[in-house]
Design an enzyme around this catalytic site. Structure first.
Site, short mmCIF file in Angstrom:
data_model
loop_
_atom_site.label_atom_id
_atom_site.label_comp_id
_atom_site.label_asym_id
_atom_site.label_seq_id
_atom_site.Cartn_x
_atom_site.Cartn_y
_atom_site.Cartn_z
N ASP A 41 11.90 27.67 46.52
CA ASP A 41 12.21 29.10 45.56
C ASP A 41 11.65 28.27 44.34
O ASP A 41 10.89 27.23 44.15
CB ASP A 41 13.67 28.06 45.65
CG ASP A 41 13.91 28.84 44.41
OD1 ASP A 41 14.17 29.93 44.13
OD2 ASP A 41 14.16 28.31 43.27
N ASP A 43 12.04 29.80 40.07
CA ASP A 43 13.13 30.05 39.40
C ASP A 43 13.41 27.49 39.10
O ASP A 43 14.25 28.00 39.82
CB ASP A 43 13.85 30.47 38.81
CG ASP A 43 12.97 31.50 38.57
OD1 ASP A 43 11.73 31.26 37.46
OD2 ASP A 43 13.33 33.04 38.64
#
Length: 539
Positions: A41, A43
């Protein structure tokens, strides 16, 4: 093996199955770089959640908080966040329930952004002016993967143009990096008009988004995966990868960090009654490492009011402030007895009947349960100081009072405190010596026989606790809740027996258990010559 995963052995790393993690790491090492791929991922995983005490923006926040977004639009985007984010992290909702809400949130946010006439050329400047920061060690992470030829697949529900620009400005956008995210679609004049491809949100980061990309098909043979994320939705990011043999999933604790203070307090409170519980001790160490909590900031949520007063009195005693010590110790004793009385009352009242029984067995169960609860009051109210339970808490307080009053030359109170202590430990040779000393010099201090009697509250507490234990022992021996009533033929008449006496419940009784906890510094005896004051001459 432990040496291979030393970084995972830190207090800030929690593993449900450490042995299994070590096995996976060993398999990843054996496979080498040729069999490894990394899926992550972006963020709050590759980027920081906070820096220098301030929250870092996500790829969406970078746009939301920028100058190119109107104030009215910022308010609307904030309102969407406050409405939908609690749904996203609600542990009581299923992913299926959350799914349509996430689609609705992302769609509304995208529509608002499209109304702002954002230009493609503005993205780089917006990122440059933001406070976005990649996670510590990012250069080593990106460069190591690049030089080893290990693919890095960034799967993000953020804005692809923004996060790609962040990586580019950090000089780590290498050829081995592949990004799947919500990329902006600009018209011929360079204005944002929509977003490309399928919408990606928190809970659809899986094969449904990547099935037509062909990315994983190009990585045949890379059957080992290192997966990085910060939410439950990130767990499915590797679903499109074929023939996975080993996968190590690492999650970062971010937005739930504001609950860590409660977790610290809960773990610390549990350890006050269960100091040898190794797993909870490890959790507490992990939580404290994240929050940098000092010892004095730890809070016992179940601490009784008398505990802090008692501890303060002990510190005053050890510092030689005997007058203030006696005041606090008397207060701690009084508050303890009040709490103890409330505990006894709380053991009365209605009880839940789990099993259906006849009247007599039900009454027996009720009586035995109430007795056990009352006997447990003394144990449950015993404070834990420095990892040690203050054994014989009430007796300990009288021991301190005896010596402190002696140092204040209040021998009458010292003698009564010594007599009160003897109720709980009559075989204590030091206290026996002290009482002999007081009696021998009784004329000097004008002591009467009443001054050698235990204090009333001590007698009451001793008799209560002793009788409760005797009753509980009796119930265990003679009251069986599963006894069946049987009729027996009458036997030959027997001589009448003496009626049972209640003498055993009168007076003071015996109570012989160890007094001193390991942490406690025993006061010097009254009879010690080094501590005794000059004795007045006998009349």
């Amino acid at each position: 093996m432990a040496e291979e995963v030393s970084a995972l052995m830190k207090a800030t790393v929690l593993m449900r199955q450490p042995e299994r993690v070590q096995e996976i790491v060993s398999a990843l090492r054996r496979g080498g770089g040729d069999q490894l791929q990394v899926i992550s991922d972006f963020d709050m995983t590759l980027s920081r959640f906070s820096y220098n005490g301030k929250r870092c923006p996500s790829s969406y926040n970078i746009l939301d908080n920028s100058k190119i977004i109107s104030e009215e639009c910022q308010k609307e985007l904030t309102a969407l966040f406050h409405h939908y984010y609690p749904i996203e992290i609600d542990p009581h909702r299923t992913v299926k329930d959350k799914f349509p809400h996430m689609v609705e949130w992302w769609t509304k946010a995208h529509n608002l952004l499209c109304q702002q006439r954002i230009r493609k050329c503005q993205i780089a400047q917006v990122v440059r002016e933001s406070t976005a920061v990649l996670r510590e060690g990012y250069q080593t992470f990106f460069h190591t993967l690049h030089h080893a030829g290990i693919p890095l697949f960034i799967f993000s529900a953020g804005i692809g143009d923004v996060l790609e620009e962040i990586i580019r400005q950090m000089n780590v956008l290498h050829p081995n990096v592949h990004i799947v995210s919500n990329y902006m679609d600009f018209d011929e004049d360079g204005f944002l008009r929509g977003f490309k491809g399928q919408l990606i949100h928190t809970y659809n980061k899986n094969s449904s988004v990547c099935e037509n990309s062909g990315y994983f098909q190009k990585l045949q043979g890379r059957t080992n995966i290192l997966l990085l994320g910060d939410s439950m939705g990130d767990l499915t990011m590797a679903e499109g990868a074929p023939d996975v043999q080993n996968i190590l999933k690492i999650g970062f604790l971010n937005d739930k960090a504001n609950r860590l203070e409660k977790a610290v307090a809960a773990a610390y409170t549990f350890l006050q009654r269960n100091p040898k519980h190794e797993l909870t001790a490890k959790y507490l160490s992990y939580y404290r490492g994240m929050l940098d909590v000092a010892d004095e900031a730890l809070t016992d949520l179940e601490a009784q009011p008398y505990e802090a007063v008692f501890l303060r009195a002990v510190k005053l005693y050890n510092s030689g402030y005997f007058r203030v010590c006696t005041e606090d110790m008397e207060r701690a004793l009084a508050e303890y007895l009040v709490v103890f009385a409330r505990c006894l009352v709380g053991c009365e009242g209605s009880h839940e009947l789990v099993d259906f029984k006849d009247f007599y067995p039900s009454i027996v169960d009720l009586f035995a349960e109430s007795l056990q609860c009352k006997v447990d009051c003394e144990t449950n109210l015993t404070p834990n100081v420095g990892g040690y339970f203050v054994d014989k808490f009430v007796a300990t307080m009288y021991h301190y009072l005896q010596f402190a009053y002696y140092k204040l030359n209040d021998v009458r109170q010292a003698a009564r405190s010594a007599a009160s202590y003897m109720l709980f430990d009559p075989e204590d040779s030091v206290m026996q010596q002290n009482l002999v000393y007081y009696r021998f010099h009784r004329a000097r201090w004008g002591l009467e026989e009443d001054d050698f009697r235990p204090r009333e509250e001590a007698v009451l507490y001793h008799n209560q606790t002793s009788e409760l234990r005797e009753l509980l022992e009796f119930s265990h021996m003679y009251l069986q809740s599963d006894d069946e009533m049987e009729l027996e033929e009458p036997g030959p008449p027997t001589e009448p027996e003496e009626p049972p006496s209640d003498a055993e419940f009168e007076g003071e009784g015996d109570y012989e258990e160890g007094l001193y906890a390991d942490w406690w510094q025993e006061p010097d005896a009254k009879g010690d010559e080094a501590e005794a004051e000059p004795e007045p001459e006998l009349a």
